[in-house]
Design an enzyme around this catalytic site. Structure first.
Site, PDB file in Angstrom:
ATOM      1  N   ASN A  10       0.839  -1.185   0.000  1.00 27.98           N
ATOM      2  CA  ASN A  10       0.000   0.000   0.000  1.00 27.98           C
ATOM      3  C   ASN A  10       0.880   1.243   0.000  1.00 27.98           C
ATOM      4  O   ASN A  10       0.802   2.094  -0.878  1.00 27.98           O
ATOM      5  CB  ASN A  10      -0.906  -0.032   1.239  1.00 27.98           C
ATOM      6  CG  ASN A  10      -1.952   1.042   1.162  1.00 27.98           C
ATOM      7  OD1 ASN A  10      -1.874   1.925   0.319  1.00 27.98           O
ATOM      8  ND2 ASN A  10      -2.925   1.001   2.034  1.00 27.98           N
ATOM      9  N   ARG A  23     -17.924 -11.309  -1.835  1.00 26.77           N
ATOM     10  CA  ARG A  23     -17.022 -10.428  -2.563  1.00 26.77           C
ATOM     11  C   ARG A  23     -17.444 -10.409  -4.015  1.00 26.77           C
ATOM     12  O   ARG A  23     -17.659 -11.463  -4.616  1.00 26.77           O
ATOM     13  CB  ARG A  23     -15.622 -11.030  -2.453  1.00 26.77           C
ATOM     14  CG  ARG A  23     -14.559 -10.367  -3.244  1.00 26.77           C
ATOM     15  CD  ARG A  23     -13.261 -11.122  -2.993  1.00 26.77           C
ATOM     16  NE  ARG A  23     -12.140 -10.238  -3.178  1.00 26.77           N
ATOM     17  CZ  ARG A  23     -11.549 -10.051  -4.347  1.00 26.77           C
ATOM     18  NH1 ARG A  23     -11.968 -10.675  -5.415  1.00 26.77           N
ATOM     19  NH2 ARG A  23     -10.534  -9.213  -4.448  1.00 26.77           N
ATOM     20  N   GLU A  41      -5.515 -11.505 -36.483  1.00 28.15           N
ATOM     21  CA  GLU A  41      -6.592 -10.651 -36.000  1.00 28.15           C
ATOM     22  C   GLU A  41      -7.993 -11.276 -35.941  1.00 28.15           C
ATOM     23  O   GLU A  41      -8.754 -10.967 -35.028  1.00 28.15           O
ATOM     24  CB  GLU A  41      -6.677  -9.395 -36.892  1.00 28.15           C
ATOM     25  CG  GLU A  41      -5.479  -8.479 -36.736  1.00 28.15           C
ATOM     26  CD  GLU A  41      -5.421  -7.465 -37.866  1.00 28.15           C
ATOM     27  OE1 GLU A  41      -5.329  -7.878 -39.036  1.00 28.15           O
ATOM     28  OE2 GLU A  41      -5.488  -6.274 -37.585  1.00 28.15           O
TER      29      GLU A  41
HETATM   30  C1  LIG Z   1      -1.633  -5.756  -6.739  1.00 24.10           C
HETATM   31  C2  LIG Z   1      -2.381  -5.629  -5.436  1.00 24.10           C
HETATM   32  C3  LIG Z   1      -3.572  -6.312  -5.288  1.00 24.10           C
HETATM   33  C4  LIG Z   1      -4.283  -6.228  -4.103  1.00 24.10           C
HETATM   34  N1  LIG Z   1      -5.458  -6.904  -3.985  1.00 24.10           N
HETATM   35  C5  LIG Z   1      -6.163  -6.835  -2.838  1.00 24.10           C
HETATM   36  C6  LIG Z   1      -7.385  -7.514  -2.682  1.00 24.10           C
HETATM   37  O1  LIG Z   1      -7.821  -8.211  -3.578  1.00 24.10           O
HETATM   38  N2  LIG Z   1      -8.063  -7.385  -1.519  1.00 24.10           N
HETATM   39  C7  LIG Z   1      -7.567  -6.641  -0.480  1.00 24.10           C
HETATM   40  O2  LIG Z   1      -8.191  -6.561   0.555  1.00 24.10           O
HETATM   41  N3  LIG Z   1      -6.416  -5.982  -0.613  1.00 24.10           N
HETATM   42  C8  LIG Z   1      -5.714  -6.055  -1.755  1.00 24.10           C
HETATM   43  N4  LIG Z   1      -4.554  -5.358  -1.881  1.00 24.10           N
HETATM   44  C9  LIG Z   1      -4.132  -4.485  -0.786  1.00 24.10           C
HETATM   45  C10 LIG Z   1      -3.259  -5.201   0.189  1.00 24.10           C
HETATM   46  O3  LIG Z   1      -3.968  -6.214   0.828  1.00 24.10           O
HETATM   47  C11 LIG Z   1      -2.827  -4.169   1.198  1.00 24.10           C
HETATM   48  O4  LIG Z   1      -2.073  -3.227   0.502  1.00 24.10           O
HETATM   49  C12 LIG Z   1      -1.988  -4.806   2.254  1.00 24.10           C
HETATM   50  O5  LIG Z   1      -2.722  -5.645   3.056  1.00 24.10           O
HETATM   51  C13 LIG Z   1      -1.298  -3.793   3.086  1.00 24.10           C
HETATM   52  O6  LIG Z   1      -0.339  -4.490   3.851  1.00 24.10           O
HETATM   53  P1  LIG Z   1       1.198  -4.139   3.787  1.00 24.10           P
HETATM   54  O7  LIG Z   1       1.860  -4.984   4.800  1.00 24.10           O
HETATM   55  O8  LIG Z   1       1.711  -4.281   2.417  1.00 24.10           O
HETATM   56  O9  LIG Z   1       1.153  -2.624   4.200  1.00 24.10           O
HETATM   57  P2  LIG Z   1       2.212  -1.487   3.959  1.00 24.10           P
HETATM   58  O10 LIG Z   1       2.086  -0.957   2.570  1.00 24.10           O
HETATM   59  O11 LIG Z   1       3.551  -1.944   4.360  1.00 24.10           O
HETATM   60  O12 LIG Z   1       1.659  -0.429   4.976  1.00 24.10           O
HETATM   61  C14 LIG Z   1       0.401   0.163   4.793  1.00 24.10           C
HETATM   62  C15 LIG Z   1       0.034   1.118   5.931  1.00 24.10           C
HETATM   63  O13 LIG Z   1      -0.247   0.381   7.109  1.00 24.10           O
HETATM   64  C16 LIG Z   1       0.534   0.847   8.197  1.00 24.10           C
HETATM   65  N5  LIG Z   1       0.884  -0.343   8.967  1.00 24.10           N
HETATM   66  C17 LIG Z   1       1.391  -1.501   8.481  1.00 24.10           C
HETATM   67  N6  LIG Z   1       1.537  -2.391   9.477  1.00 24.10           N
HETATM   68  C18 LIG Z   1       1.136  -1.768  10.616  1.00 24.10           C
HETATM   69  C19 LIG Z   1       1.069  -2.162  11.969  1.00 24.10           C
HETATM   70  N7  LIG Z   1       1.424  -3.374  12.359  1.00 24.10           N
HETATM   71  N8  LIG Z   1       0.624  -1.265  12.860  1.00 24.10           N
HETATM   72  C20 LIG Z   1       0.223  -0.017  12.478  1.00 24.10           C
HETATM   73  N9  LIG Z   1       0.274   0.399  11.207  1.00 24.10           N
HETATM   74  C21 LIG Z   1       0.712  -0.458  10.288  1.00 24.10           C
HETATM   75  C22 LIG Z   1       1.728   1.533   7.573  1.00 24.10           C
HETATM   76  O14 LIG Z   1       2.215   2.535   8.405  1.00 24.10           O
HETATM   77  C23 LIG Z   1       1.141   2.102   6.302  1.00 24.10           C
HETATM   78  O15 LIG Z   1       0.574   3.344   6.545  1.00 24.10           O
HETATM   79  C24 LIG Z   1      -3.797  -5.428  -3.044  1.00 24.10           C
HETATM   80  C25 LIG Z   1      -2.592  -4.738  -3.197  1.00 24.10           C
HETATM   81  C26 LIG Z   1      -1.881  -4.836  -4.378  1.00 24.10           C
HETATM   82  C27 LIG Z   1      -0.598  -4.103  -4.523  1.00 24.10           C
END
Ligand SMILES: Cc1cc2nc3c(=O)[nH]c(=O)nc-3n(C[C@H](O)[C@H](O)[C@H](O)COP(=O)(O)OP(=O)(O)OC[C@H]3O[C@@H](n4cnc5c(N)ncnc54)[C@H](O)[C@@H]3O)c2cc1C
Ligand code: FES
Ligand code: FES
Length: 1263
Positions: free
Chosen positions: A215, A373, A1194
């Site tokens: 994210n 969903r 095509e």
């Molecule tokens: C290609 C793609 C497809 C996706 N498809 C889906 C989907 O189908 N369904 C769905 O629900 N989601 C989907 N997502 C979203 C994804 O699930 C979220 O982006 C993800 O769960 C965020 O987790 P992260 O660890 O990557 O967060 P990060 O990007 O690392 O962090 C996100 C935010 O959360 C905060 N944070 C993280 N961990 C903590 C913690 N422990 N305590 C407090 N704050 C915290 C951070 O400070 C930041 O602000 C998709 C994302 C992508 C890129």
């Protein structure tokens, strides 16, 4: 990010950039870590584009280069995708290989479900997925048909790379030291302990916690959000344990959470596992496998991100989950409920608090929990609407004690349906109670007409349908996650010598290099000394005067070398297409958002991007903006000439008809979505103004001419080189030449090599796509179904500049008859000039749009007449049946069209299945099936005669090896493989002696584009000509030494001073079209095909599944059946995308919203028909093309519309239940939204009756 580190720092270019946002899987690598507690080594497939290198401390990364190579030994995963013909352009292939490799590392004997799940995060735009599934099915079971399983390398897990022992040692000594990485502008801190993490959070409350980065990474990359400090606590918060339910560390990945839930489902009594199952169901659909994996997409990140479409938060909230928040001031337990989420991306968490763990309670007796969903694509797509629902009954009764209903995707944050819940509590769970709830839900879950995301009525009706499903659940079993069925492929090999490769399913000649990552694409070329990177700056206004461009700030930034504007162009500042000039860089006025204005060159991509962001363009808006075709018609904004064609007397035909019907249909545009974005490397030689241009184009000669004119130098100073393209589909001709010219100006001005590789979002914004078309028709017909007259009007949204739009509009008119002999036929077409990015050529060049209108008309006639399915169909009645003239007076014999039709009807068992479907529809209220069969007659060749010529150059070297050059470019369609087969037959030598290096303007000048399905026809003939010249030259030597070898003959020829090099030439057909007389012979011949599809539609959500597709194609005598079948299937899937799912969305001010795979959905593995049969028509030949073959690139795009019409057929059945009969308008794409609303169920009616539409502007334009 790991991706750029691999590609630029380590020069491991096998891992590809396709989107940069985790949405395509091209960058997949395997990350492995040793777990000192379990002593296991865990492997995960991950998206390198989202993985920060700093997060990889202690991990091993395996890329496609690491698992096998053509130089040493192939890995079976690489070999099988290649041999199964699963690699066309090859750009997606390394990512596919690594996803499959990781799966096998974890599970050497996967099921088909494991395979499809493992590959769900990988997109391919070429193959249609079937061959990839077939190749990897060999790791499970089954016998493929186009290659022999017996020849495959066995999978031997003992031969796999070992995990580095030093990393195991490192993991055993749990390192608690803090890691700090300081970059140019950013500091990355990875704390060694929880206390340290809390201290850091207190010191830097604004710093994000980067867990999976899925994210935060996207925000930084695409929204330009900058964080000077980043905290990465992945090692500190990831533990889990079981406690009356499950308590998981917030840092655990989705994959890990999935395994925890799976274990818990086994460990807990079944009645306690409702919540675990519901959550598990959602997790399985979050992103692709790579997104769910290690250190990617964590539970804590998902909750803390608080975005409205999260699949987890509605179910966590409904399921009474809580979290533990921790800060230096202490810990607190916080329920995850409606009070936790404050708004878009906002929660009650304090800036210094972290989420430590999440508690997921087991279900109590008499408690039922479900998650729902709906997404635009079944896998790897964010939900449109999702829901978590829980009901708890009093013991031994159906009276509701407690209920919670949460929806996602219907507001800025998740919404709790409190009023509906209150209405149910204390009442029995029965029809009378629930029917009251729907109107409360309609009232409670509101969405304004301009709500972000659009689809307002659909989303609101989904909230009702999902609740209805909660009630119905035990009856609803839908087919979504079934395995792919067996595919049957049939072709005919004509009798010939064993040596002769023509007609055989030969593997794509570089498939193995593509599968090992060795295949070189433009951006894989090594960095040259002093190289600069160019980033384009585009207009942010749809129509405005440019009053000032200020790039002073940009020039001050580190690394920025120069800014290129129109004034820097030494030669011609525009390209001329069909009589209109298109500026390379806008000077005084912009006419769409995304128009190129200037370009920043810097010493790195990062610096160039920062420079581009610092350029300030001042505008004075102009008011007369035109976006839609209606606006263009009103303001008479067209590109000329507007064409018309007519045969017979349409007015008379309409008068004489027993019935007349007027209808219309809209077909949306389509993004090419070639996996390799537009890429260029221009190198000034530094002498006599010479320039070498390496690029990814379908038309090198056109780019050469454009660059020369732009620089004001002769063409002989510019050489263009195309090794291969990572897909093109028509999108790499015109804009490519313009982008190459701009890059060349930068190279010329700075005197340094300049590279330009568009990011996915830039590419989608700048380069345009398929024309959206509005088709209006009037048709006259008799009661027996004969059509007496048809009058069509087509309006294509061309965008701001003409590009090839006038030619597209012409081709639309030439295919107006499709397969039907309509005696009185008229068509008019117009290319509308609007303030949207210009559209361009796209596979089919207007034909897929044209024919959808024609077939829609046929469908309406059938609906109007209420024809019974067992009668002869309207299509059959009106089809060409004997030698005929088209509406432009070209004679042709439709025998093979009729044969394709009859064969497809038979193979698909159409009539029998039709009856079965009718029975099914009578028995099911909310599931309906539909079936449709459509024909196509597609003209091959260019109506502009000069474009049908081709040339080739063939060298034979003294060692007998042969180098073939020709004008065609290899973009996955297999032209080089077919040409190699041609040369092999003509020279009578094995293909292994023949090499094709690249397409270069230095070897073959003045070439024509590889387009119009004509590449092999033309270039194959030119190569044949050159080879025959050489073969004849060798004739005296062969005669003298008939027992000699090829090598003997060649060396003898050299010693006898016989030239071993020849050019070949093919003049092509003399085609033409006289638009004044409205007649001509614009095509060399026709390719015929017929496709039949059956779907099952969920009327409550509009989701559908293609149950079966049968295709019969007449491609004469195929030169290479595996390649041709690949083209047929790939085109069909692209058509399926066009007609059922791909939607471009523009804001009311003309800004393209859909700029990447997360917003724009192309078909994925889950969209392949469950049963997919392709048959090549036997006994067909074609005197007009090489070896009696036919062009096939095509035509079959249009057969994707069989799925569209099958959906329409299913909708017709649903409407019948609702008391609606007769024709209705279903626009393309027939997305779940459109299909659901067209079904006119009780719920969609409720939402519409309580319509929210008002004066407010909708979120997106209807272009
Ligand atoms: C290609 C793609 C497809 C996706 N498809 C889906 C989907 O189908 N369904 C769905 O629900 N989601 C989907 N997502 C979203 C994804 O699930 C979220 O982006 C993800 O769960 C965020 O987790 P992260 O660890 O990557 O967060 P990060 O990007 O690392 O962090 C996100 C935010 O959360 C905060 N944070 C993280 N961990 C903590 C913690 N422990 N305590 C407090 N704050 C915290 C951070 O400070 C930041 O602000 C998709 C994302 C992508 C890129
Ligand atoms: S480039 Fe990484 S997923 Fe597309
Ligand atoms: S082969 Fe998959 S994108 Fe081209």
């Amino acid at each position: 990010m790991l991706l750029s580190f691999l590609r630029k720092n380590l020069r491991l270019t096998g891992t590809k950039y396709g989107c940069g946002g985790g949405g395509c899987g091209a960058c997949t690598v395997m990350v492995s870590r040793y777990d000192p507690q379990t002593k296991n080594i865990n492997h995960w497939s991950v998206n390198a584009c989202l993985l920060p290198v700093c997060q990889l401390h202690g991990a091993a990364v395996t890329t496609v280069e690491g698992i096998g190579s053509t130089k040493t030994k192939l890995h079976p995963v690489q070999e099988r995708i290649a041999k199964a013909h699963g690699s066309q352009c090859g750009f997606c292939t390394p990512g596919m290989v690594m996803s499959m490799y990781t799966l096998l590392r974890n599970n050497p004997q996967p099921t088909m479900e494991d395979v499809t799940e493992g590959l769900a995060g990988n997109l391919c735009r070429c193959t249609g997925y079937r061959p990839i599934v077939d190749g990897y099915r060999t790791f499970c079971e089954g016998q493929p048909e186009l290659f022999s399983k017996g020849d495959l390398l066995p999978l031997d897990p003992t031969q796999d790379l070992i995990f580095p022992p030093e990393l195991m040692r490192l993991a055993e000594v749990k390192d608690q030291t803090t890691q700090r990485f300081c970059g140019e502008r950013m500091t990355w801190i990875s704390p060694g302990s929880l206390n340290e993490l809390l201290q850091l959070k207190a010191d830097y409350p604004q710093a994000p916690l980067v867990m999976g980065n899925t994210n935060i990474g996207l925000d930084m990359k695409f929204k330009g959000i900058f964080h000077p400090v980043i905290i990465s606590p992945t090692q500190v918060i990831s533990e889990w344990f079981v406690f009356v339910g499950v308590c998981v560390g917030a840092g655990c990945s989705m994959s890990f959470l999935k395994s925890v839930l799976e274990r818990s489902i086994n460990d807990f009594p079944p009645e306690s596992t409702h919540m675990f199952r519901a959550l598990l169901q959602q997790i399985k659909l979050v992103g692709g496998q790579q997104i769910r994996n290690v250190a990617v997409s964590t539970l804590g990140g998902n909750i803390a991100s608080a975005y409205p479409n999260s699949d987890l938060t509605p179910i966590l909230a409904a399921g009474r989950c809580t979290l533990v928040a921790l800060s230096k001031d202490g810990r607190r337990r916080v329920p995850i409920d409606k009070d936790f989420f404050l708004g878009f991306a906002k929660t009650v968490l304090k800036p210094d608090e972290i989420v430590l763990s999440v508690f997921i309670p087991a279900s109590r007796p008499n408690e039922i929990v479900h998650a729902f969903r709906h997404a635009p694509r079944k896998e790897s797509a964010l939900a449109t609407v999702n829901a978590g629902m829980r009901v708890w009954f009093n013991e031994n009764s159906n009276v509701v004690k407690e209920i919670s209903i949460y929806y996602g995707g219907v507001g800025a944050t998740i919404l709790s349906a409190d009023r509906a819940c209150q209405q149910i509590v204390g009442r029995p769970w029965e029809e009378a109670t629930l029917s009251d709830v729907y109107s409360t839900l309609v009232d409670e879950i509101k969405l304004g007409p301009s709500a972000p995301g659009g689809k307002v009525d659909f989303r609101r009706s989904l909230t009702l349908s999902l609740f209805f499903k909660f009630n119905l659940l035990r009856y609803m079993v839908f087919l979504y996650r079934q395995n792919h069925g067996i595919t049957v492929l049939k072709w005919e090999i004509c009798g010939q010598s064993a040596q002769d490769p023509v007609g055989r399913p030969m593997m794509h000649r570089t498939a193995l290099s593509q599968a090992t990552g060795e295949a070189v694409y433009c951006d894989d070329l090594p960095q040259t000394d002093g190289e600069l990177f160019l980033v384009i700056v585009t207009s942010s206004r749809p129509h405005a005067k440019i009053t000032h461009i200020d790039f002073s700030e940009a020039l001050k930034l580190p690394g920025v070398v120069d800014v290129i504007t129109a004034k820097d162009i030494p030669g011609k500042r525009f390209r001329t297409f069909t009589g209109y000039d298109e500026e390379l860089l806008a000077e005084d006025e912009v006419t769409c958002v995304g128009q190129m204005v200037c370009a920043v060159v810097a010493d790195s991509k990062a610096h160039a991007k920062r420079g581009a962001a610092a350029v300030k363009i001042s505008y004075e808006d102009l008011q007369d903006r035109i976006f839609t075709v209606e606006e263009a018609i009103e303001k008479e904004s067209f590109f000329l000439p507007r064409r018309q064609i007519e045969r017979g007397d349409v007015e008379k035909g309409l008068r004489e008809a027993e019935q007349v019907y007027e209808g219309e249909i809209r077909i949306g545009g389509q993004e090419h979505f070639y996996l390799e974005t537009q890429s260029f490397l221009v190198i000034p030689i530094g002498e006599e103004k010479e320039m070498k241009v390496y690029l990814s184009t379908q038309h090198p000669a056109f780019t050469q001419e454009a660059v020369a004119e732009t620089l004001g130098i002769p063409s002989n100073r510019v050489s263009c080189h195309v090794k291969r393209l990572g897909g093109a589909f028509g999108g790499k001709v015109t804009k490519t030449a313009i982008l190459a010219s701009i890059t060349a100006v930068a190279a010329s001005k700075t005197g340094r090599p300049v590279r330009c590789v568009l990011e996915r979002g830039e590419d989608m914004l700048i380069t345009g796509g398929r024309h959206p078309v509005w088709g209006i028709y009037k048709v006259g017909f008799m009661k027996d179904g004969r059509i007496t007259a048809a009058d069509f009007q087509y309006y294509a949204n061309a965008g701001n500049v003409v590009d090839e739009s006038v030619l597209v509009a012409e081709k639309i008119l030439l295919h107006l008859d499709n397969a039907y002999n309509i005696p009185n036929l008229r068509g008019r077409s117009a290319a509308c000039k609007t303030n949207l990015p210009s559209n361009t050529a796209f596979r089919g060049f207007g034909v897929p749009q044209c024919m959808l209108v024609v077939e829609s008309m046929i469908d309406d006639v059938a609906l109007k007449l209420g024809r019974l399915p067992e009668e002869v169909s309207i299509r059959e009645i009106n089809m060409y049946k004997e030698v005929s003239l088209t509406h432009y007076k070209m004679e042709f014999d439709p025998e093979n069209l009729v044969r394709c039709w009859n064969e497809c009807m038979k193979k698909a068992d159409f009539r029998q299945r039709r009856q079965g479907i009718d029975l099914f529809n009578q028995q099911n209220q909310f599931k309906k099936r539909g079936i449709a069969i459509v024909p196509i007659k597609y003209g091959i060749g260019f109506a502009e005669a000069f474009l049908n010529q081709a040339a080739a150059l063939v060298h034979i070297y003294k060692d007998g090896s042969v180098l073939v050059s020709h004008g065609g470019t290899e973009m996955g369609q297999g032209i080089h493989t077919k040409v190699q087969q041609v040369a092999s037959r003509e020279l009578n030598i094995p293909t292994s002696l023949i090499h094709i290096s690249e397409t270069s303007t230095q070897c073959v000048p003045n070439t024509c584009p590889s387009a119009a399905s004509f590449g092999t026809d033309a270039n194959g003939m030119a190569v044949k000509d050159a080879c025959q010249i050489l073969y004849n030259r060798l004739e005296p030597i062969r005669k003298k030494n008939p027992k000699g070898t090829w090598q003997n003959w060649i060396i003898t020829a050299f010693l006898q001073k016989i030239s071993l090099s020849a050019t070949g030439y093919y003049r092509g057909h003399d085609l033409d079209m006289d638009w004044e007389k409205q007649e001509g012979k614009p095509y060399a011949y026709f390719t015929y095909a017929v496709g039949c599809s059956e779907v099952e539609l969920d009327c409550l959500t509009g989701e559908y599944r293609t149950l079966r597709t049968d295709i019969v194609v007449d491609i004469g005598r195929s030169i290479n059946p595996s390649i041709d079948i690949g083209q047929i299937e790939g085109a069909f899937m692209q058509g399926l995308g066009l007609y059922t799912m791909e939607e471009l969305k523009f804001s009311p001010s003309g800004v393209l919203y859909t700029r990447g795979p997360s917003q724009y959905k192309i078909p994925s593995f889950c969209d392949v028909p469950l049963k997919f049969n392709v048959y090549l028509l036997a006994g067909s030949s074609n005197p007009h093309a090489i070896y009696s073959s036919k062009g096939i690139g095509e035509p079959t795009v249009f057969l994707g519309s069989s799925v569209f019409f099958a959906i329409k057929d299913a909708v017709t059945a649903a409407r019948k239940d609702a008391g609606l009969t007769g024709p209705f308008q279903l626009n393309s794409p027939a997305t779940p939204e459109r299909a659901c609303l067209a079904c006119a169920t009780h719920f969609t009616q409720m939402v519409r009756d309580e319509s929210t539409s008002g004066p407010a502007q909708p979120w997106a334009l209807n272009i």
